[in-house]
Design a protein around this motif. Structure first.
Motif, PDB file in Angstrom:
ATOM      1  N   LYS A 183       2.848   3.732   7.231  1.00 59.55           N
ATOM      2  CA  LYS A 183       2.621   2.349   6.789  1.00 59.55           C
ATOM      3  C   LYS A 183       1.243   1.821   7.146  1.00 59.55           C
ATOM      4  O   LYS A 183       0.603   1.133   6.354  1.00 59.55           O
ATOM      5  CB  LYS A 183       3.702   1.443   7.385  1.00 59.55           C
ATOM      6  CG  LYS A 183       3.592  -0.011   6.955  1.00 59.55           C
ATOM      7  CD  LYS A 183       4.741  -0.836   7.535  1.00 59.55           C
ATOM      8  CE  LYS A 183       4.642  -2.287   7.091  1.00 59.55           C
ATOM      9  NZ  LYS A 183       5.749  -3.104   7.644  1.00 59.55           N
ATOM     10  N   ASN A 184       0.766   2.168   8.342  1.00 59.50           N
ATOM     11  CA  ASN A 184      -0.508   1.608   8.814  1.00 59.50           C
ATOM     12  C   ASN A 184      -1.662   2.615   8.784  1.00 59.50           C
ATOM     13  O   ASN A 184      -2.694   2.382   9.411  1.00 59.50           O
ATOM     14  CB  ASN A 184      -0.344   1.090  10.245  1.00 59.50           C
ATOM     15  CG  ASN A 184       0.664  -0.033  10.341  1.00 59.50           C
ATOM     16  OD1 ASN A 184       0.662  -0.949   9.524  1.00 59.50           O
ATOM     17  ND2 ASN A 184       1.551   0.043  11.329  1.00 59.50           N
ATOM     18  N   GLU A 185      -1.494   3.707   8.054  1.00 58.91           N
ATOM     19  CA  GLU A 185      -2.546   4.732   8.034  1.00 58.91           C
ATOM     20  C   GLU A 185      -2.868   5.166   6.605  1.00 58.91           C
ATOM     21  O   GLU A 185      -2.176   6.005   6.026  1.00 58.91           O
ATOM     22  CB  GLU A 185      -2.125   5.948   8.856  1.00 58.91           C
ATOM     23  CG  GLU A 185      -3.226   6.996   8.962  1.00 58.91           C
ATOM     24  CD  GLU A 185      -2.799   8.207   9.757  1.00 58.91           C
ATOM     25  OE1 GLU A 185      -3.580   9.175   9.798  1.00 58.91           O
ATOM     26  OE2 GLU A 185      -1.698   8.208  10.350  1.00 58.91           O
ATOM     27  N   SER A 238       0.789  -1.231   0.000  1.00 56.86           N
ATOM     28  CA  SER A 238       0.000   0.000   0.000  1.00 56.86           C
ATOM     29  C   SER A 238       0.822   1.283   0.000  1.00 56.86           C
ATOM     30  O   SER A 238       0.254   2.363  -0.020  1.00 56.86           O
ATOM     31  CB  SER A 238      -0.930   0.016   1.219  1.00 56.86           C
ATOM     32  OG  SER A 238      -0.181  -0.151   2.412  1.00 56.86           O
ATOM     33  N   LEU A 239       2.145   1.182   0.046  1.00 58.95           N
ATOM     34  CA  LEU A 239       2.989   2.375   0.091  1.00 58.95           C
ATOM     35  C   LEU A 239       3.594   2.693  -1.273  1.00 58.95           C
ATOM     36  O   LEU A 239       3.959   1.779  -2.033  1.00 58.95           O
ATOM     37  CB  LEU A 239       4.113   2.205   1.110  1.00 58.95           C
ATOM     38  CG  LEU A 239       3.719   2.049   2.579  1.00 58.95           C
ATOM     39  CD1 LEU A 239       4.962   1.969   3.456  1.00 58.95           C
ATOM     40  CD2 LEU A 239       2.828   3.191   3.027  1.00 58.95           C
ATOM     41  N   LEU A 291      -4.494  14.613   2.440  1.00 54.02           N
ATOM     42  CA  LEU A 291      -3.757  13.574   3.147  1.00 54.02           C
ATOM     43  C   LEU A 291      -3.076  14.173   4.371  1.00 54.02           C
ATOM     44  O   LEU A 291      -2.671  15.329   4.349  1.00 54.02           O
ATOM     45  CB  LEU A 291      -2.717  12.921   2.236  1.00 54.02           C
ATOM     46  CG  LEU A 291      -3.209  11.817   1.283  1.00 54.02           C
ATOM     47  CD1 LEU A 291      -4.093  12.412   0.182  1.00 54.02           C
ATOM     48  CD2 LEU A 291      -2.028  11.069   0.662  1.00 54.02           C
ATOM     49  N   GLN A 292      -2.933  13.388   5.419  1.00 55.47           N
ATOM     50  CA  GLN A 292      -2.346  13.871   6.660  1.00 55.47           C
ATOM     51  C   GLN A 292      -0.845  13.595   6.697  1.00 55.47           C
ATOM     52  O   GLN A 292      -0.405  12.486   6.398  1.00 55.47           O
ATOM     53  CB  GLN A 292      -3.016  13.187   7.860  1.00 55.47           C
ATOM     54  CG  GLN A 292      -4.514  13.450   7.953  1.00 55.47           C
ATOM     55  CD  GLN A 292      -4.833  14.923   8.080  1.00 55.47           C
ATOM     56  OE1 GLN A 292      -4.259  15.629   8.910  1.00 55.47           O
ATOM     57  NE2 GLN A 292      -5.747  15.413   7.246  1.00 55.47           N
ATOM     58  N   GLU A 293      -0.088  14.626   7.061  1.00 54.49           N
ATOM     59  CA  GLU A 293       1.357  14.468   7.158  1.00 54.49           C
ATOM     60  C   GLU A 293       1.731  13.773   8.460  1.00 54.49           C
ATOM     61  O   GLU A 293       1.172  14.059   9.522  1.00 54.49           O
ATOM     62  CB  GLU A 293       2.057  15.823   7.098  1.00 54.49           C
ATOM     63  CG  GLU A 293       3.574  15.719   7.110  1.00 54.49           C
ATOM     64  CD  GLU A 293       4.259  17.052   6.984  1.00 54.49           C
ATOM     65  OE1 GLU A 293       5.481  17.058   6.745  1.00 54.49           O
ATOM     66  OE2 GLU A 293       3.579  18.091   7.120  1.00 54.49           O
ATOM     67  N   ARG A 294       2.683  12.861   8.384  1.00 53.61           N
ATOM     68  CA  ARG A 294       3.175  12.151   9.561  1.00 53.61           C
ATOM     69  C   ARG A 294       4.691  12.312   9.674  1.00 53.61           C
ATOM     70  O   ARG A 294       5.357  12.720   8.731  1.00 53.61           O
ATOM     71  CB  ARG A 294       2.793  10.664   9.488  1.00 53.61           C
ATOM     72  CG  ARG A 294       1.278  10.437   9.545  1.00 53.61           C
ATOM     73  CD  ARG A 294       0.709  10.899  10.872  1.00 53.61           C
ATOM     74  NE  ARG A 294      -0.741  10.767  10.969  1.00 53.61           N
ATOM     75  CZ  ARG A 294      -1.588  11.774  11.013  1.00 53.61           C
ATOM     76  NH1 ARG A 294      -1.123  13.017  10.950  1.00 53.61           N
ATOM     77  NH2 ARG A 294      -2.877  11.571  11.109  1.00 53.61           N
ATOM     78  N   HIS A 346       0.718   6.802   1.563  1.00 52.11           N
ATOM     79  CA  HIS A 346      -0.228   5.706   1.745  1.00 52.11           C
ATOM     80  C   HIS A 346      -1.594   6.246   1.316  1.00 52.11           C
ATOM     81  O   HIS A 346      -2.296   6.866   2.113  1.00 52.11           O
ATOM     82  CB  HIS A 346      -0.270   5.254   3.199  1.00 52.11           C
ATOM     83  CG  HIS A 346      -1.056   4.003   3.409  1.00 52.11           C
ATOM     84  ND1 HIS A 346      -0.932   3.230   4.545  1.00 52.11           N
ATOM     85  CD2 HIS A 346      -1.982   3.366   2.642  1.00 52.11           C
ATOM     86  CE1 HIS A 346      -1.743   2.199   4.470  1.00 52.11           C
ATOM     87  NE2 HIS A 346      -2.392   2.265   3.324  1.00 52.11           N
ATOM     88  N   PRO A 347      -1.990   6.057   0.065  1.00 53.67           N
ATOM     89  CA  PRO A 347      -3.212   6.683  -0.447  1.00 53.67           C
ATOM     90  C   PRO A 347      -4.479   6.057   0.152  1.00 53.67           C
ATOM     91  O   PRO A 347      -4.457   4.943   0.663  1.00 53.67           O
ATOM     92  CB  PRO A 347      -3.128   6.422  -1.949  1.00 53.67           C
ATOM     93  CG  PRO A 347      -2.311   5.183  -2.074  1.00 53.67           C
ATOM     94  CD  PRO A 347      -1.308   5.250  -0.957  1.00 53.67           C
TER      95      PRO A 347
END
Length: 332
Positions: free
Chosen positions: A155-157, A124-125, A145-148, A173-174
């Protein structure tokens, strides 16, 4: 024979004028002052607001839209901002993410689709190179999209991304992997910063008509673009605004630095607002704490406010100042 009566009769008049300007309690027949607090730091609510309220003075606060109600205690939330607005303060936009137009795409038309490739060993990445110095945000088919802070968190979001500034690479991660294949993931432009920040603050219930440029950085093309969304724009420049030659989309401000004394700031008011009949706008940040860039002491602000109140110098938010100064509507 020259008459001595003419020159002598001017003396009482001059004395009256001078006393009107300098004696305590007299109204100042001069320009005006605006106090602008950039970034929306919580210290403005905690310290600047009470100081100015004690003197009955309003101000303008520039808000970074994506930091309102983000859960960061260093920034004011919507409830605190409403309290400021109810007290006569102006809520202005300070952009969406506090970027400069030189560091990101300028216009919607330049929001190029990111060329992304699958990250090896994941389902998914996706990753890709980003050519600009900063990344203001990503939009996937209209959704933000939210920045992390790391690729591990992404990876999990779904609906998140991480931008590594050192190597200019973004990991995404779309929401929907098909968005990558359809090239529907775009980088946020400065035009979006202008428009989306106003829309977000308006959605929260604030009447926003002023834009405060992040980092006091501005360009002629952005000034022209801003006219689509705002009624006036305040920048930097370390000078004052002169009557009859003020550009409402490029208002000048003096930056107040941590080491500046209250006396030094008051001297600017005396020279440019009182003596030269100008509009003096000050750029401040945090007050009474170490938060933010160039924080200023609350006691200094109190000293400045006391001077402005004592001398009767009109103190107005930027939106009202523009109506008075540029449009000639109303009185301070």
């Amino acid at each position: 024979m020259k008459s001595a009566r003419g020159p002598r009769c001017l003396v009482p008049v001059l004395a009256l004028v001078l006393s009107f300007l300098v004696l305590p309690g007299r109204l100042c027949q001069a320009g005006m002052v605006s106090l602008v607090f950039d970034d929306g730091l919580s210290s403005v609510y905690d310290y600047a607001f009470p100081v100015l309220a004690n003197h009955g003075l309003p101000a303008t606060v520039g808000i970074i839209a994506d930091r309102v109600d983000a859960g960061d205690p260093n920034f004011m939330d919507a409830k605190q901002l409403r309290e400021l607005e109810d007290a006569g303060w102006e809520i202005a936009s300070h952009s969406l993410t506090h970027k400069r137009p030189i560091d990101i795409p300028k216009f919607y038309a330049e929001e190029k689709c990111l060329q992304l490739n699958p990250v090896a060993g994941t389902k998914s990445l996706y990753e890709g190179k980003y050519t600009y110095g900063e990344l203001a945000g990503l939009v996937e088919n209209g959704r933000e999209l939210q920045e992390r802070d790391s690729g591990r968190l992404v990876k999990n979001e779904p609906g998140s991304y991480y931008f590594d500034e050192l190597i200019g690479e973004v990991i995404v991660h779309p929401f929907d992997p098909q968005s990558v294949n359809r090239q529907q993931i775009r980088a946020v432009s400065y035009e979006r910063e202008l428009e989306a920040s106003q829309k977000e603050l308006t959605r929260l219930g604030f009447a926003v008509s002023t834009y405060i440029t992040p980092h006091n950085y501005w360009t002629p093309e952005m000034s022209e673009l801003s006219k689509r969304f705002y009624a006036q724009v305040a920048n930097g420049g370390d000078t004052f605004n002169r009557k009859g030659s003020t550009d409402r989309f490029w208002l000048k401000r003096f930056v107040v630095h941590t080491d500046d004394t209250a006396e030094a700031i008051i001297a600017l008011v005396k020279e440019h607002a009182i003596r030269e009949d100008g509009w003096v706008i000050f750029c401040l940040h945090g007050i009474g704490s170490d938060l933010g860039w160039e924080p200023w002491d609350a006691a200094k602000l109190d000293q400045l406010a006391d001077f402005l109140k004592e001398k009767g110098v009109p103190v107005v938010p930027v939106d009202k100042g523009t109506k008075l100064w540029v449009e000639g509507r109303g009185k301070p």
